[in-house]
Motif scaffolding. Structure first.
Motif, PDB file in Angstrom:
ATOM      1  N   CYS A 125      22.874 -16.108  10.928  1.00  0.00           N
ATOM      2  CA  CYS A 125      22.927 -16.548   9.781  1.00  0.00           C
ATOM      3  C   CYS A 125      24.008 -17.989  10.553  1.00  0.00           C
ATOM      4  O   CYS A 125      25.578 -17.527  11.505  1.00  0.00           O
ATOM      5  CB  CYS A 125      24.110 -15.850   8.836  1.00  0.00           C
ATOM      6  SG  CYS A 125      22.996 -14.856   8.492  1.00  0.00           S
ATOM      7  N   GLN A 182      24.681 -18.368   1.056  1.00  0.00           N
ATOM      8  CA  GLN A 182      24.756 -17.631   2.262  1.00  0.00           C
ATOM      9  C   GLN A 182      25.011 -16.134   1.826  1.00  0.00           C
ATOM     10  O   GLN A 182      24.487 -15.804   3.165  1.00  0.00           O
ATOM     11  CB  GLN A 182      26.179 -17.044   1.987  1.00  0.00           C
ATOM     12  CG  GLN A 182      27.232 -16.665   4.157  1.00  0.00           C
ATOM     13  CD  GLN A 182      26.908 -17.905   4.788  1.00  0.00           C
ATOM     14  OE1 GLN A 182      26.772 -18.757   4.830  1.00  0.00           O
ATOM     15  NE2 GLN A 182      25.517 -16.966   6.071  1.00  0.00           N
ATOM     16  N   PRO A 185      30.691 -16.769   8.569  1.00  0.00           N
ATOM     17  CA  PRO A 185      29.999 -16.264   6.905  1.00  0.00           C
ATOM     18  C   PRO A 185      30.236 -16.312   6.222  1.00  0.00           C
ATOM     19  O   PRO A 185      29.905 -16.572   4.927  1.00  0.00           O
ATOM     20  CB  PRO A 185      29.342 -15.097   7.626  1.00  0.00           C
ATOM     21  CG  PRO A 185      30.434 -14.266   8.346  1.00  0.00           C
ATOM     22  CD  PRO A 185      30.785 -15.650   9.331  1.00  0.00           C
ATOM     23  N   LEU A 187      26.553 -13.125  13.055  1.00  0.00           N
ATOM     24  CA  LEU A 187      27.048 -14.112  11.530  1.00  0.00           C
ATOM     25  C   LEU A 187      28.115 -15.097  12.493  1.00  0.00           C
ATOM     26  O   LEU A 187      29.134 -14.847  12.597  1.00  0.00           O
ATOM     27  CB  LEU A 187      27.323 -13.019  10.703  1.00  0.00           C
ATOM     28  CG  LEU A 187      26.715 -11.980  10.173  1.00  0.00           C
ATOM     29  CD1 LEU A 187      27.811 -11.027   9.525  1.00  0.00           C
ATOM     30  CD2 LEU A 187      26.060 -12.354   9.047  1.00  0.00           C
TER      31      LEU A 187
END
Lengths: 345, 505
Positions: free
Chosen positions: B344, B413, B433, B430
């Motif tokens: 992410c 998200q 995040p 992440l």
């Protein structure tokens, strides 16, 4: 009602219907379809037949635009493809053998795929902006086509080849079936596999798509190859229809008409969502418009101006902002005094 | 330093944007002949303050005096004319024009409307040589020279106007070590000539090397002004972050376990990328949460991106024990995906979501990419998947056909998280995040990370919020100035330890 108004095909269909209605009012013969020598004929059939190359090119262009690109070279590829096919036939022996025609078509389409790959490489591999990358082939392509035809107009005498563009199947022009086949192929490839999703995703954001694991470069290259292929087939139809290849003039301005068809069909030039059916309707609008202009006897010197005005009107009607502004004016039309007062408040 | 008259003084500066107070009661003083560092975390108000000074923004309240006179500027040009010159982070010169043209652009020496090229070149040459010790051919195009030289030319351009105050906004972020030294040499020289320099950087070492005085901002508020020699690094960091060390309460630690001894999932050996991160070693075990801590620009994101293959390393090797069991290198996001790594990215809007597509399409994207274009996930299956994850992650509004761009940051998200959880990764990376999302969603995401690690997933967790890193991590790698400087494991994880490592004491 609201859902119909909001549907992405509403305005394209409405415009097409309006154009057809105008033609009907102008000449009641417009919708007459006759039968002669085992094939149908009439204005509507002509529009489909003459519009076939444009529809093909526009379908290819739709996918390119959906992937945030543009392909200016389609007109040149049309010319190259036609030149290649006609050259193969004129050089070949056995004049009208099926094998020769297939070889010619194969050579032309092979070359078109290669040209599409070249565009794809420039955009995805070398990272050149699409408009510039394809501009190169747009300009150079005319030269290549001239090179193939040696600067002459090659005429061919091959009924089998001419069948592609002017033959009839079940009473309908053969080119319509080619368009239908390609439209189905494009729809299946994009809607029944994940290609459509990948193209839209890459068109919205190439970077985010890459980080989601999509091979953005390959997707972009693929749409240019497909677009080249579509332009190649269009070139075959066009040259076969007139039984000759003109490196200089064949497919001229096709890139602009195709882009216009895509935009009228509802696909945004910013990439992302695309509508193949919308594109087909868009291309039909342009072809109908051309036919209408000829039919109504607009002097040839100003046909382009008339076309430009109609296209402008179509674009304005499709613009949400413009429609709202128009509605606003309409609603306040009866109270000029109110506006006058509002100015002083 | 004797108390002289400050050349520039800002008092009680407030700047409000509709609905937000960007600066509240900020004081700032700048003396001639000093280098003054302006420090603060991202969003602390440094840029706003500079923009107020250079006439980009107006102030809501407060006074600015320059050389004892009220300083009111309405445009960057006026600020320049008043003697405040700025060199921005990205060199904003014209690379295709000559060095001399760049220095004099807009102020070329003219006669009868024609530019006097000879005089311009000669003056540029003298300016560079005498003030910056730079002896170069000023008639060559700027792009001919390195970024460092370009930066110096930008400074020369700034000095060319009769400058009294020079603002350097992150001038070193694209320079290497020796180039930084060259720049510092010049800053010292200018300082000696009586110029007042305002210096903004994220590199702590550089702050202490060059500055005489430090002003700290936090959340748009003035924290304090200190002589650099009297402010220990650890104090500087704690004031930037906003926690005095002795007041820190111990966080409940992530459940310590035998995780550090667990099987290695991913291992970087000497992995590095020039200009982004110095070569580093980092190991991630199965079910382990490894946190990356450090200030902005310390190289956290760069480490995360190398682990996913988003950027190409130019040294070292990354091995990953993929789904097949064998180890292999990771070269591209696609390879990472196929091997069971998920990422992410920090920049959710431009690198995460595909904003014009629906929630459903965004969720299935990575799994579909993994399966290839031909093995399509049926529409029905897609809808089932979307519904499942909307429920699991509590995505709101719970409509899979909603365009993802219309969702709030936190829900976007979650959509990206759903996209990756669907691929059942072995390693989840992440990067920030929880940035820009509300408290509730934040807690949900943190809980999810711990839960996933409990189920055996490995996580590489990057965040600029130290507390958050501390809460979820089993082990923390600390970064400073684009280097991994320390690893802190299990029982040693405390805010104090990490902050000391960040500050480098």
């Amino acid at each position: 009602m609201n859902r119909i108004l909001k549907h992405h095909l509403f305005w394209p269909i409405a415009v097409l219907a309006a154009l057809l209605l105008f033609n009907f009012l102008y000449s009641s013969d417009f919708f007459r379809i006759g039968m002669r020598g085992g094939r149908l004929f009439g204005s509507l059939i002509d529009i489909l037949n003459f519009g076939a190359p444009l529809i093909l090119v526009a379908i290819g262009m739709t996918l390119v635009i959906a992937a945030k690109g543009i392909d200016l070279s389609v007109g040149s590829v049309v010319a190259i493809s036609g030149a290649m096919a006609c050259l193969t036939i004129s050089k070949g022996t056995g004049g009208d053998s099926l094998a020769l025609v297939l070889t010619a078509a194969g050579a032309a389409l092979g070359l078109s795929l290669l040209l599409g790959l070249w565009n794809g490489f420039l955009v995805a591999g070398a990272g050149i902006q699409p408009i510039i990358a394809t501009l190169i082939l747009m300009v150079a392509g005319r030269g290549i086509a001239q090179l193939i035809t040696d600067g002459q107009i090659i005429t061919v005498n091959s009924p089998k080849y001419q069948y592609i563009g002017s033959g009839a199947l079940a009473g309908l022009p053969f080119s319509i079936f080619i368009v239908l086949a390609l439209f189905l192929l494009a729809s299946l490839l994009t809607r029944k596999t994940a290609l459509g999703l990948f193209i839209e995703s890459v068109g919205v954001s190439p970077r985010a798509s890459r980080l989601a694991g999509i091979r953005s470069g390959w997707v972009i290259a693929a749409v240019y190859v497909f677009c080249g292929f579509c332009a190649g087939i269009a070139g075959l139809i066009l040259s076969s229809n007139v039984a000759s290849a003109d490196g200089n003039n064949a497919g001229q301005w096709y890139e602009l008409d195709a882009i216009l068809a895509v935009v009228i069909g509802g696909t945004s030039l910013n990439g992302g969502r695309f509508y193949l059916t919308g594109t087909v309707i868009g291309a039909l609008i342009i072809q109908t418009l051309t036919t209408t202009i000829y039919m109504t006897g607009v002097p040839p010197t100003i046909t382009l101006v008339v076309k430009a005005f109609v296209v402008l009107a179509v674009c304005l009607i499709q613009s949400e902002t413009f429609r709202q502004a128009l509605v606003q004016r309409w609603k306040t039309r009866r109270y000029p005094a109110e506006r006058e007062v509002a100015r002083h408040v | 330093m004797a108390e002289r008259e400050p050349i520039l003084e800002m008092k009680g500066i407030c700047k409000e944007f509709p609905g937000v107070a960007a600066l509240t009661n900020v004081n700032f003083r700048l003396f001639p002949g000093e280098v003054h560092a302006l420090m603060g975390e991202n969003g602390a108000g440094k840029s706003t303050l500079i923009k107020v000074l250079t006439g980009v923004y107006s102030i809501t309240r407060g006074t600015v005096t320059l050389e004892g006179r009220t300083h009111e500027v309405r445009s960057p040009l006026e600020a320049q004319q008043a003697g405040i010159s700025t060199v921005y982070q990205e060199v904003n010169l014209c690379p295709n024009l000559s060095v001399a043209e760049n220095i004099f652009i807009g102020r070329e020496p003219r006669r009868l409307g024609r530019i006097r090229w000879k005089e311009m070149n000669a003056r540029a040459k003298v300016l560079l040589k005498e003030r910056l010790h730079l002896d170069i051919d000023v008639t060559l195009p700027l792009e001919h020279y390195s970024v460092a030289i370009q930066q110096l030319v930008a400074i020369a351009r700034a000095l060319n106007v009769e400058a009294k105050v020079l603002i350097l906004d992150e001038p070193t972020s694209s320079l290497d070590q020796s180039e930084v030294q060259q720049l510092f040499g010049i800053m010292r020289k200018l300082k000696g000539e009586g110029l007042a320099i305002l210096f903004v950087t994220h590199f702590l070492d550089q702050v202490y090397e060059i500055s005489d005085r430090i002003t700290i901002l936090r959340n748009g508020e003035f924290v304090g002004e200190y002589p650099a020699a009297e402010l220990p690094r650890i104090e500087l960091v704690s004031r930037m972050i906003g926690k005095a060390l002795h007041l820190l309460e111990e966080m409940p630690k992530a459940p310590a376990s035998a995780k550090s001894g667990a099987e290695t999932v991913a291992e970087a050996k000497g992995l590095g990328r020039k200009g982004a991160i110095e070569p580093f070693d980092l190991r991630i075990g199965q079910g382990e949460v490894v946190g990356l801590a450090g200030l902005l620009g310390s190289g956290r994101t760069e480490v995360a991106r190398l682990f996913f293959g988003a950027d190409r390393p130019d040294s070292g090797k990354l091995t990953f024990r993929g789904k097949g069991g064998g180890t292999r290198g990771i070269q591209s996001p696609r390879q990472a995906l196929d091997n069971g790594i998920a990422f992410c990215p920090e920049n959710r809007k431009t690198e995460g979501i595909i904003d014009d597509l629906t929630v459903r399409e965004n969720i299935v994207l990575a799994l579909q990419a993994h399966r290839g274009w031909f093995r399509t996930i049926s529409r029905k299956r897609q809808e089932e998947i979307a519904d499942e994850y909307i429920r699991k992650l509590n995505i709101n509004p719970p409509n899979p056909e909603h365009l993802v761009k219309n969702l709030s940051g936190g829900n976007q998200q979650k959509v990206i998280l759903a996209r990756w959880l669907l691929t059942q990764p072995k390693l989840l990376i992440l990067d920030e995040p929880t940035r820009g999302i509300d408290i509730g969603a934040k807690a949900e995401i943190q809980k999810l990370v711990l839960q996933l690690a409990g189920e055996g997933m490995s996580v590489l967790f990057v965040s600029s919020e130290l507390e958050e890193v501390l809460r979820v991590s089993d082990r923390i790698a600390v970064l400073r100035d684009r280097r991994v400087v320390k690893e802190i494991a299990d029982q040693n994880i405390s805010q104090q330890h990490v902050m000391q490592a960040i500050a480098g004491v």
